[in-house]
Design a protein around this motif. Structure first.
Motif, mmCIF file in Angstrom:
data_model
loop_
_atom_site.group_PDB
_atom_site.id
_atom_site.type_symbol
_atom_site.label_atom_id
_atom_site.label_comp_id
_atom_site.label_asym_id
_atom_site.label_seq_id
_atom_site.Cartn_x
_atom_site.Cartn_y
_atom_site.Cartn_z
ATOM 1 N N CYS A 200 0.762 -1.237 -0.031
ATOM 2 C CA CYS A 200 -0.019 -0.027 -0.064
ATOM 3 C C CYS A 200 0.897 1.227 -0.004
ATOM 4 O O CYS A 200 2.092 1.078 0.578
ATOM 5 C CB CYS A 200 -0.933 -0.050 1.149
ATOM 6 S SG CYS A 200 -0.279 0.545 2.768
ATOM 7 N N VAL A 201 0.119 2.195 -0.622
ATOM 8 C CA VAL A 201 0.930 3.683 -0.335
ATOM 9 C C VAL A 201 -0.085 4.298 0.712
ATOM 10 O O VAL A 201 -1.224 4.479 0.612
ATOM 11 C CB VAL A 201 0.790 4.508 -1.481
ATOM 12 C CG1 VAL A 201 1.302 5.746 -1.243
ATOM 13 C CG2 VAL A 201 1.461 3.880 -2.595
ATOM 14 N N LYS A 202 0.787 4.861 1.855
ATOM 15 C CA LYS A 202 0.034 5.582 3.000
ATOM 16 C C LYS A 202 0.089 6.925 2.708
ATOM 17 O O LYS A 202 0.931 7.675 2.016
ATOM 18 C CB LYS A 202 0.664 5.266 4.328
ATOM 19 C CG LYS A 202 0.664 3.520 4.703
ATOM 20 C CD LYS A 202 1.680 3.553 6.044
ATOM 21 C CE LYS A 202 1.546 2.177 6.410
ATOM 22 N NZ LYS A 202 2.296 1.855 7.584
ATOM 23 N N GLY A 203 -0.869 7.564 3.286
ATOM 24 C CA GLY A 203 -0.934 9.079 3.204
ATOM 25 C C GLY A 203 -0.362 9.588 4.482
ATOM 26 O O GLY A 203 0.157 9.061 5.414
ATOM 27 N N PRO A 204 -0.423 11.049 4.872
ATOM 28 C CA PRO A 204 0.295 11.576 5.988
ATOM 29 C C PRO A 204 -0.178 11.210 7.403
ATOM 30 O O PRO A 204 0.483 11.313 8.098
ATOM 31 C CB PRO A 204 -0.103 13.061 5.744
ATOM 32 C CG PRO A 204 -0.538 13.334 4.260
ATOM 33 C CD PRO A 204 -1.140 11.882 3.834
ATOM 34 N N ILE A 210 -3.658 3.892 -1.305
ATOM 35 C CA ILE A 210 -3.578 2.983 -2.467
ATOM 36 C C ILE A 210 -3.266 1.582 -2.173
ATOM 37 O O ILE A 210 -2.106 1.529 -1.421
ATOM 38 C CB ILE A 210 -2.780 3.829 -3.612
ATOM 39 C CG1 ILE A 210 -3.099 5.144 -3.685
ATOM 40 C CG2 ILE A 210 -2.799 2.901 -4.889
ATOM 41 C CD1 ILE A 210 -1.950 5.756 -4.831
ATOM 42 N N ASP A 211 -3.978 0.768 -2.324
ATOM 43 C CA ASP A 211 -3.639 -0.506 -2.133
ATOM 44 C C ASP A 211 -3.691 -1.502 -3.354
ATOM 45 O O ASP A 211 -4.490 -1.403 -4.321
ATOM 46 C CB ASP A 211 -5.132 -1.326 -1.130
ATOM 47 C CG ASP A 211 -5.210 -0.453 -0.122
ATOM 48 O OD1 ASP A 211 -4.265 0.359 0.470
ATOM 49 O OD2 ASP A 211 -6.182 -0.565 0.370
ATOM 50 N N ASN A 228 -8.207 2.448 -4.629
ATOM 51 C CA ASN A 228 -7.188 3.770 -4.534
ATOM 52 C C ASN A 228 -8.461 4.703 -4.155
ATOM 53 O O ASN A 228 -9.288 5.213 -4.588
ATOM 54 C CB ASN A 228 -6.848 3.890 -5.917
ATOM 55 C CG ASN A 228 -6.042 5.138 -5.981
ATOM 56 O OD1 ASN A 228 -5.984 6.090 -5.293
ATOM 57 N ND2 ASN A 228 -5.539 5.514 -7.414
ATOM 58 N N ALA A 229 -8.140 5.557 -3.101
ATOM 59 C CA ALA A 229 -8.976 6.712 -2.531
ATOM 60 C C ALA A 229 -8.465 8.041 -2.839
ATOM 61 O O ALA A 229 -8.963 9.029 -2.762
ATOM 62 C CB ALA A 229 -8.732 6.676 -1.004
ATOM 63 N N CYS A 230 -7.428 8.292 -3.990
ATOM 64 C CA CYS A 230 -6.773 9.113 -4.409
ATOM 65 C C CYS A 230 -7.321 9.571 -5.747
ATOM 66 O O CYS A 230 -7.192 10.823 -6.143
ATOM 67 C CB CYS A 230 -5.223 9.226 -4.279
ATOM 68 S SG CYS A 230 -4.582 8.723 -2.889
ATOM 69 N N SER A 231 -7.762 8.707 -6.505
ATOM 70 C CA SER A 231 -8.412 9.071 -7.713
ATOM 71 C C SER A 231 -9.511 8.070 -8.430
ATOM 72 O O SER A 231 -9.596 6.994 -7.778
ATOM 73 C CB SER A 231 -7.192 8.908 -8.895
ATOM 74 O OG SER A 231 -6.476 7.572 -8.820
ATOM 75 N N PRO A 232 -10.039 8.418 -9.423
ATOM 76 C CA PRO A 232 -11.055 7.574 -9.932
ATOM 77 C C PRO A 232 -10.446 6.288 -11.019
ATOM 78 O O PRO A 232 -9.378 6.497 -11.218
ATOM 79 C CB PRO A 232 -12.048 8.364 -10.930
ATOM 80 C CG PRO A 232 -11.007 9.506 -11.476
ATOM 81 C CD PRO A 232 -10.231 9.648 -10.384
#
Length: 342
Positions: A200-204, A210-211, A228-232
Motif C-alpha cells: 500500500c501507499v500511505k497518506g500523511p 492506495i492498495d 485507490n482513494a486518491c483518484s477515479p
C-alpha cells in the motif's frame, strides 16, 4: 410481518437507504425512524426523506418498541459499539460494510448475537444483488471453460473525506473501498485462501490510500485487486477462463456483464434487472430471513463476514496499520486485537 426500519446515523449512506425504502414501496417494509446524535440533524433528515420519527440519540430510537430492524450507517470505527448497543436492546440489525474494524470485534458481536438469538447481517450490497447469481450461473455452466483468475478495482477521489484519512475512524482505502474487490473475488472463487499479500501507499495520517492486493486460493486460482482513494478508476471486474472472459462494469454496483471469447470478440451481454438503488436487495433479504426465523442472511453468512475481516486484518498487519482504539486499551478484547495485528 411489517419491517419497520430505523436508520442509525444520518449521513449520505443513510440517505441512500431512505430513498431506497421510499422508492421500493413494499407493503411489508416501511421507513420508520432516523436517529442521530443531534436532534437537529435527525429532524432535518426526517423532513428531507419523509421519515415519521426522528430521534436525537440512538438509545431513544432503540427504546421504541415499534422499530424491528436497525440499519447501522455509521463509520466503521463505531460499528462495534453500535452493534453492542443494539444487542442490549435485542434489535435486529443490518450493518454497513465494513462490518467492524477488525475480525476480533466481529467474532465477539456475532457470537453474542447468536447466543442471544438476535438477527444480524452485513450490508455488503453486492452479495445480495441479482448480478451475483447471474455471474455464478455463467461460471457454473462453464461458459468460460476452466476459470483461474480474477482482476478487479475500485477507486474514487475521496482522499479529503474524514472517514478515509482519520485513523480514529478506521480510515484508509481498505475498509472503505478494498472490501468490494475482496468480496468480488471471494464471492466467485470462495473463501479457501492459501495466501494473502498486499502493498500500500500511505497518506500523511498513516493510513493506506492506495492498495494492491493479491489473493491466492487453495485450488490455484488467483485474484489481483486494487483500491485507490486518491483518484477515479474504471471500477471494472474481469473473470478470466480458458475460452474467454467476463467483463463486469462497476463491481460496486454492476451495470453490465459481458462475455468475450479468447479473440476479444463480444459474444453475449447479460441483462441485469432494473433497480431502485441496489440497496433494496439486502433489505428484502432481511425481510425474508426474519419471516423464516433465521438469525442471518444466507447471502452473507456470519462466517463469511469474519473471513473477509480476517483478510483485511492480515493486510493491515503487513502494512503495520493499527487504529488508535486498537492499542493502549485496558479491555481484554482490544488487547487481543493489538496482539493479533502486531
Amino acid at each position: 410481518m411489517v419491517l419497520k426500519v430505523g436508520l442509525m446515523g444520518a449521513g449520505a449512506i443513510a440517505g441512500t437507504m431512505a430513498r431506497t425504502i421510499n422508492g421500493l414501496k413494499h407493503p411489508e417494509i416501511s421507513l420508520y425512524a432516523i436517529a442521530s446524535r443531534s436532534q437537529e440533524k435527525a429532524d432535518a433528515f426526517a423532513r428531507e426523506y419523509k421519515v415519521p420519527h426522528a430521534f436525537g440519540s440512538y438509545e431513544a430510537m432503540l427504546n421504541d418498541p415499534e422499530v424491528n430492524l436497525i440499519y447501522i450507517a455509521t463509520p466503521h470505527s463505531e460499528h462495534y459499539s453500535n452493534i453492542k448497543l443494539c444487542l442490549a436492546h435485542k434489535k435486529a440489525m443490518l450493518v454497513e460494510k465494513s462490518f467492524t474494524a477488525n475480525a476480533e470485534q466481529a467474532k465477539e458481536v456475532l457470537a453474542q448475537a447468536a447466543n442471544e438469538q438476535v438477527f444480524i447481517t452485513e450490508a455488503i450490497w453486492t452479495r445480495y444483488m441479482p448480478s451475483r447469481k447471474i455471474i455464478s450461473e455463467i461460471l457454473a455452466r462453464g461458459e468460460l471453460g476452466e476459470v483461474r483468475a480474477i482482476q478487479a478495482n475500485l477507486s474514487y477521489p475521496i482522499s479529503n473525506k474524514p472517514r478515509i484519512v482519520e485513523p480514529s475512524l478506521a480510515g484508509g482505502a481498505l475498509l472503505d473501498l478494498g472490501v468490494y474487490p475482496i468480496n468480488f473475488a471471494m464471492m466467485f472463487f470462495g473463501h479457501d485462501l492459501s495466501a494473502v499479500n498486499g502493498i500500500c501507499v500511505k497518506g500523511p495520517s498513516g493510513v493506506d490510500m492506495i492498495d494492491n492486493i493479491a489473493l491466492t486460493f487453495a485450488d490455484g486460482k488467483f485474484a489481483s485487486l486494487m483500491a485507490n482513494a486518491c483518484s477515479p478508476s474504471d471500477r471494472m471486474g474481469y473473470i478470466y477462463g480458458e475460452t474467454g472472459y467476463l467483463a463486469i462494469t462497476n463491481i460496486n454496483n454492476p451495470e453490465k456483464v459481458e462475455l468475450f471469447n479468447k479473440n476479444h470478440e463480444l459474444v453475449k451481454t447479460y441483462p441485469l434487472p432494473a433497480q431502485v438503488t441496489g440497496y433494496e436487495y439486502e433489505v428484502l433479504a432481511c425481510l425474508n430471513a426474519l419471516k423464516h426465523g433465521r438469525l442471518s442472511c444466507t447471502e452473507m453468512s456470519h462466517q463469511e463476514t469474519i473471513e473477509v475481516m480476517e483478510v483485511m486484518d492480515k493486510l493491515r498487519k503487513q502494512w503495520e496499520i493499527v487504529y488508535p482504539f486498537e492499542k493502549g486499551s485496558t479491555s481484554s478484547l482490544l488487547q487481543r486485537v493489538k496482539q493479533h495485528l502486531s
